[in-house]
Motif scaffolding. Structure first.
Motif, PDB file in Angstrom:
ATOM      1  N   MET A   9       6.982  -5.938  -5.206  1.00  0.00           N
ATOM      2  CA  MET A   9       5.554  -6.085  -5.465  1.00  0.00           C
ATOM      3  C   MET A   9       4.897  -7.210  -4.654  1.00  0.00           C
ATOM      4  O   MET A   9       3.802  -7.014  -4.105  1.00  0.00           O
ATOM      5  CB  MET A   9       5.302  -6.292  -6.960  1.00  0.00           C
ATOM      6  N   PRO A  10       5.519  -8.396  -4.551  1.00  0.00           N
ATOM      7  CA  PRO A  10       4.861  -9.440  -3.759  1.00  0.00           C
ATOM      8  C   PRO A  10       4.639  -9.033  -2.301  1.00  0.00           C
ATOM      9  O   PRO A  10       3.614  -9.383  -1.704  1.00  0.00           O
ATOM     10  CB  PRO A  10       5.831 -10.624  -3.868  1.00  0.00           C
ATOM     11  N   GLU A  11       5.590  -8.269  -1.740  1.00  0.00           N
ATOM     12  CA  GLU A  11       5.431  -7.828  -0.349  1.00  0.00           C
ATOM     13  C   GLU A  11       4.353  -6.769  -0.231  1.00  0.00           C
ATOM     14  O   GLU A  11       3.586  -6.740   0.742  1.00  0.00           O
ATOM     15  CB  GLU A  11       6.764  -7.313   0.192  1.00  0.00           C
ATOM     16  N   SER A  25      -1.586  -0.489 -13.768  1.00  0.00           N
ATOM     17  CA  SER A  25      -0.952  -1.587 -13.051  1.00  0.00           C
ATOM     18  C   SER A  25      -0.210  -1.046 -11.836  1.00  0.00           C
ATOM     19  O   SER A  25       0.130   0.145 -11.779  1.00  0.00           O
ATOM     20  CB  SER A  25       0.046  -2.309 -13.963  1.00  0.00           C
ATOM     21  N   PRO A  26       0.076  -1.890 -10.833  1.00  0.00           N
ATOM     22  CA  PRO A  26       0.859  -1.416  -9.685  1.00  0.00           C
ATOM     23  C   PRO A  26       2.213  -0.842 -10.089  1.00  0.00           C
ATOM     24  O   PRO A  26       2.652   0.172  -9.536  1.00  0.00           O
ATOM     25  CB  PRO A  26       1.010  -2.672  -8.826  1.00  0.00           C
ATOM     26  N   ARG A  27       2.893  -1.446 -11.051  1.00  0.00           N
ATOM     27  CA  ARG A  27       4.208  -0.944 -11.462  1.00  0.00           C
ATOM     28  C   ARG A  27       4.089   0.422 -12.134  1.00  0.00           C
ATOM     29  O   ARG A  27       4.907   1.316 -11.886  1.00  0.00           O
ATOM     30  CB  ARG A  27       4.878  -1.957 -12.389  1.00  0.00           C
ATOM     31  N   ALA A  28       3.079   0.587 -12.988  1.00  0.00           N
ATOM     32  CA  ALA A  28       2.883   1.888 -13.630  1.00  0.00           C
ATOM     33  C   ALA A  28       2.498   2.936 -12.586  1.00  0.00           C
ATOM     34  O   ALA A  28       2.930   4.093 -12.659  1.00  0.00           O
ATOM     35  CB  ALA A  28       1.816   1.789 -14.711  1.00  0.00           C
ATOM     36  N   TYR A  29       1.701   2.534 -11.601  1.00  0.00           N
ATOM     37  CA  TYR A  29       1.314   3.466 -10.541  1.00  0.00           C
ATOM     38  C   TYR A  29       2.541   3.918  -9.752  1.00  0.00           C
ATOM     39  O   TYR A  29       2.711   5.107  -9.476  1.00  0.00           O
ATOM     40  CB  TYR A  29       0.295   2.815  -9.609  1.00  0.00           C
ATOM     41  N   ARG A  30       3.397   2.968  -9.384  1.00  0.00           N
ATOM     42  CA  ARG A  30       4.617   3.328  -8.649  1.00  0.00           C
ATOM     43  C   ARG A  30       5.499   4.254  -9.483  1.00  0.00           C
ATOM     44  O   ARG A  30       6.051   5.236  -8.961  1.00  0.00           O
ATOM     45  CB  ARG A  30       5.381   2.078  -8.251  1.00  0.00           C
ATOM     46  N   ASP A  43     -11.657  -1.830  -1.556  1.00  0.00           N
ATOM     47  CA  ASP A  43     -11.240  -0.431  -1.702  1.00  0.00           C
ATOM     48  C   ASP A  43     -10.124  -0.094  -0.713  1.00  0.00           C
ATOM     49  O   ASP A  43      -9.160   0.604  -1.057  1.00  0.00           O
ATOM     50  CB  ASP A  43     -12.428   0.512  -1.487  1.00  0.00           C
ATOM     51  N   GLN A  44     -10.236  -0.584   0.529  1.00  0.00           N
ATOM     52  CA  GLN A  44      -9.200  -0.311   1.524  1.00  0.00           C
ATOM     53  C   GLN A  44      -7.894  -1.008   1.159  1.00  0.00           C
ATOM     54  O   GLN A  44      -6.804  -0.471   1.368  1.00  0.00           O
ATOM     55  CB  GLN A  44      -9.654  -0.754   2.919  1.00  0.00           C
ATOM     56  N   ARG A  45      -7.976  -2.201   0.594  1.00  0.00           N
ATOM     57  CA  ARG A  45      -6.768  -2.905   0.178  1.00  0.00           C
ATOM     58  C   ARG A  45      -6.066  -2.155  -0.956  1.00  0.00           C
ATOM     59  O   ARG A  45      -4.837  -2.003  -0.953  1.00  0.00           O
ATOM     60  CB  ARG A  45      -7.118  -4.329  -0.264  1.00  0.00           C
ATOM     61  N   VAL A  46      -6.842  -1.689  -1.918  1.00  0.00           N
ATOM     62  CA  VAL A  46      -6.245  -0.915  -3.014  1.00  0.00           C
ATOM     63  C   VAL A  46      -5.616   0.368  -2.467  1.00  0.00           C
ATOM     64  O   VAL A  46      -4.492   0.727  -2.844  1.00  0.00           O
ATOM     65  CB  VAL A  46      -7.302  -0.589  -4.088  1.00  0.00           C
ATOM     66  N   ALA A  47      -6.314   1.065  -1.572  1.00  0.00           N
ATOM     67  CA  ALA A  47      -5.778   2.299  -1.007  1.00  0.00           C
ATOM     68  C   ALA A  47      -4.490   2.047  -0.236  1.00  0.00           C
ATOM     69  O   ALA A  47      -3.540   2.834  -0.308  1.00  0.00           O
ATOM     70  CB  ALA A  47      -6.820   2.961  -0.101  1.00  0.00           C
ATOM     71  N   THR A  48      -4.433   0.945   0.508  1.00  0.00           N
ATOM     72  CA  THR A  48      -3.221   0.606   1.252  1.00  0.00           C
ATOM     73  C   THR A  48      -2.072   0.303   0.294  1.00  0.00           C
ATOM     74  O   THR A  48      -0.934   0.736   0.510  1.00  0.00           O
ATOM     75  CB  THR A  48      -3.494  -0.610   2.156  1.00  0.00           C
ATOM     76  N   ALA A  49      -2.367  -0.439  -0.768  1.00  0.00           N
ATOM     77  CA  ALA A  49      -1.325  -0.730  -1.757  1.00  0.00           C
ATOM     78  C   ALA A  49      -0.818   0.539  -2.417  1.00  0.00           C
ATOM     79  O   ALA A  49       0.391   0.694  -2.652  1.00  0.00           O
ATOM     80  CB  ALA A  49      -1.862  -1.701  -2.810  1.00  0.00           C
ATOM     81  N   GLN A  50      -1.713   1.467  -2.708  1.00  0.00           N
ATOM     82  CA  GLN A  50      -1.291   2.735  -3.294  1.00  0.00           C
ATOM     83  C   GLN A  50      -0.290   3.449  -2.385  1.00  0.00           C
ATOM     84  O   GLN A  50       0.739   3.960  -2.843  1.00  0.00           O
ATOM     85  CB  GLN A  50      -2.506   3.641  -3.530  1.00  0.00           C
TER      86      GLN A  50
END
Length: 376
Positions: A311-313, A337-342, A294-301
């Protein structure tokens, strides 16, 4: 009034299926997100306060999104609440087709019957696809409307048996902070209502918007709905264990980019893995693995919203090790997806990434909380 026409067309009030749709972008101040606080005699003042604090306070100067909160009832007659308070509705039920979100507060008496027109309006809103949410005993109101039949729902832990007894068709989940079934959200008692409201902001406007509101409210910005709502501490060393586990969580947050394992965290706590997992779950209501992910997802967000890092970074800094792994966890937790989220939530002009690289680390090994998570 046009606002009170229950059949007025509203092309924006259909919520996408959260299982396969990307989140909606943040609305501009000229088109604020519309929230209806559904009011009738017997609602709890505390829940009304939560809803008002989250969606009824103008924080646009802090770069928070604009909201349009309306107090909706069968008519505009003032509604008395416990503690000598009075709520003044400013819209009638005919405004509901314009709402993006309808929230039902909890009740002082959990078996209070809601007005029939209000229940009918809730059923119509659900049929339109409008997102519905209830706090605490507000689940009883949704159940009265028949909207929780054959669906999963949660309420305050002390009301679980009562909800089951009066609404046997509801699948009552005994231990969670909040949960979703279809386009209906329900929450446990008191503080869990804050968690759900912030989660709904995060879902519609992104993690940064939710964090801004949480900071203003001086509350935790991120508790997942799957955490236990009632946590007991049966051991006599609670304070000592809590201090140790808090230090472990702080250590993990500082080293999220590293391939942390449950064994690493247990060693930092000076415990065996089994003992660490048991104490961690008892203290937080969730497992160490779930908490880390959960913390990793929150940090990525946050990185996706605040920076234009590739994205790789982003995946590396959040500790996922690879973009593929990050994408898998976004799909399972956020249904996007991360791209759609961004694309939905990134700032118009994100600041340039830091020129100082974070500490380097090897890719997570298969037993870390990133690539191939293990059940612990």
């Amino acid at each position: 009034m046009a606002d009170d026409d229950p059949d007025a067309p509203n092309p924006e009030n259909t919520a996408p299926d959260p299982k396969n749709a990307a989140p909606s972008p943040k609305n501009a101040a000229s088109n604020p997100y519309r929230v209806a606080l559904l009011a009738f005699p017997g609602i709890r003042a505390f829940d009304v306060s939560i809803i008002t604090e989250v969606w009824g306070t103008d924080r646009t100067a802090q770069n928070a999104p604009a909201f349009d909160l309306r107090r909706v009832a069968t008519d505009t007659t003032p509604i008395p609440m416990r503690g000598g308070l009075t709520l003044h509705p400013d819209r009638t039920l005919g405004w509901l087709p314009q709402a993006d979100l309808i929230i039902v507060p909890g009740l002082d008496d959990h078996l209070t019957p809601a007005p029939a027109p209000l229940l009918h309006a809730l059923r119509r809103a659900h049929a339109r696809g409008t997102t519905l949410a209830s706090l605490c005993g507000g689940a009883f109101t949704l159940a009265q409307a028949g909207l929780l039949d054959d669906r999963r729902a949660i309420t305050h832990w002390n009301l679980v048996d009562l909800l089951r007894a009066h609404h046997p068709r509801v699948t009552v989940v005994p231990d969670a902070l909040f949960l979703q079934d279809d386009n209906i959200w329900t929450a446990a008692g008191t503080a869990a209502g804050i968690d759900l409201c912030l989660h709904l902001v995060r879902r519609s406007h992104g993690a940064e918007a939710a964090a801004t509101i949480a900071r203003s409210m001086v509350t935790a910005p991120f508790r997942t709905g799957s955490q236990a709502q009632f946590i007991e501490h049966p051991t006599p060393h609670t304070d000592r264990d809590d201090d140790t586990l808090a230090a472990v969580r702080e250590h993990a947050l500082r080293h999220l980019h590293e391939p942390l394992t449950i064994a690493d965290l247990a060693a930092h706590a000076g415990m065996s893995e089994r003992t660490f997992a048991r104490h961690f779950t008892a203290a937080t209501g969730t497992t160490p693995l779930r908490w880390l992910l959960d913390q990793r997802v929150a940090t990525a967000q946050k990185l996706l919203e605040r920076t234009d890092l590739p994205m790789p970074e982003v995946a590396r800094r959040a500790g996922f090790g690879s973009e593929v792994t990050m994408r898998q966890h976004f799909a399972s937790r956020l249904a996007t997806s991360p791209r759609a989220y961004r694309a939905a939530f990134s700032a118009p002009n994100p600041p340039p990434p830091s020129t100082e690289p974070p500490p380097s680390s090897p890719s997570p090994s298969p037993d870390t909380c990133g690539n191939s998570p293990i059940a612990r």
